[in-house]
Enzyme design. Structure first.
Site: not given
Length: 298
Positions: A104, A149, A173-174
């Site tokens: 993202l 994403g 890996n957010e």
């Protein structure tokens, strides 16, 4: 649509926003012998009419970030293939060296209005609904690193082939960015690698180098870089040897519950995202992360 469309002619067009549907009407193929080409600013598509297989290349340099514009054009391209009765399968890959997709676009989530965040998140949802719910055979040819994403896009596909290079990594890996992967990211990963691997991966924000990604089941196969597209074509041939209707119904049976869950909670999920991303603490974390990215480039 609450699940996969079971018949080839009933692609989930109703999931498209009005702007995407109107953009579709202006899209057109260019013929070149037995191959047809379609492109927009963010993707390149080549459909081989002899095999019914389309090659879709993402081209949003420098890192194929999933911006609002990219997500919209990706949905346009995928829907166009879904509606084309001559297309039975899609190989998704990158036209940018060393990166599949960096995930993202952080700039879409920082310093914008609540209305913008809502539009962006709706576009992310739509990408997932269309790719995870596609009637077509979908194969990800992961020819570079694929965090967040980008990993989600690969996980949405039926089969994942990755370049055998430990420098390339994939994962959700957010948490490393100070944000939280939503439930449907989690559900997609759980369906693929199981609860324990998903729990550890999401809490730690783990990125798996290619060999480790194969070990945990995040990808299905590793191949040399110069073999990734030929391998994807061979795998596609195997998948397309199964009668479409039987494969599609089976795919629907496996994915219906996961898709239904987001469809029924779509508006609440958008509201939750907007509420989360507009928090001062989250905006600060994202700004810090963007500053670190700038320093790395310098």
């Amino acid at each position: 649509m609450a699940a996969l469309a079971l018949l080839r002619g009933s692609a989930p067009a109703r999931l498209l926003s009005g702007c995407v549907r109107s953009a579709l009407t202006g899209a057109s193929w260019k013929d070149s012998g037995s191959r047809r080409h379609f492109s927009n600013d963010k993707i390149l598509v080549e459909l081989d009419e002899a095999t019914g297989v389309a090659l879709m290349k993402m081209k949003n340099p420098p890192v194929n970030s999933l911006s609002l514009d990219f997500l919209t054009e990706f949905s346009i391209g995928l829907e166009k293939l879904e509606m084309d009765r001559g297309c039975r399968g899609v190989i998704l890959t990158s036209a940018v060296p060393k990166i599949f997709s960096a995930g993202l676009d952080i700039t879409e989530m920082c310093g914008k209005s609540a209305e913008h965040y809502a539009a962006f998140w709706r576009a992310v949802q739509e990408m997932w609904l269309k790719l995870y719910g596609s009637n077509m055979v979908t194969i990800a040819a992961v020819n570079g690193s694929s965090p967040a994403g980008g990993c989600l896009m690969a996980m949405c596909c039926d089969y994942r082939i990755m370049v055998d290079n430990p420098k390339y990594a994939i994962g959700l890996n957010e948490t490393q960015l100070g944000i939280v992967a939503p439930f449907w990211f989690k559900d997609t990963m759980t369906n693929l690698v199981g609860h324990r691997v998903t729990e550890q991966s999401l809490q730690l924000g783990q990125m798996y180098p290619a060999p480790e990604a194969l070990r945990v089941g995040l990808v299905d196969q590793l191949v040399p870089e110069d073999k990734i597209l030929s391998t994807a074509s061979s795998v596609m041939t195997q998948w397309l040897s199964v009668p479409d209707h039987a494969r599609q119904i089976t795919k629907s049976m496996m994915r219906k519950q996961t898709i239904d869950k987001l469809v029924s909670q779509r508006e609440a999920d958008i509201k939750n995202f907007v509420g989360f991303v507009t928090k001062d603490s989250i905006q600060k974390s994202l700004q810090i992360y963007m500053e670190k990215l700038k320093q790395r480039k310098q």
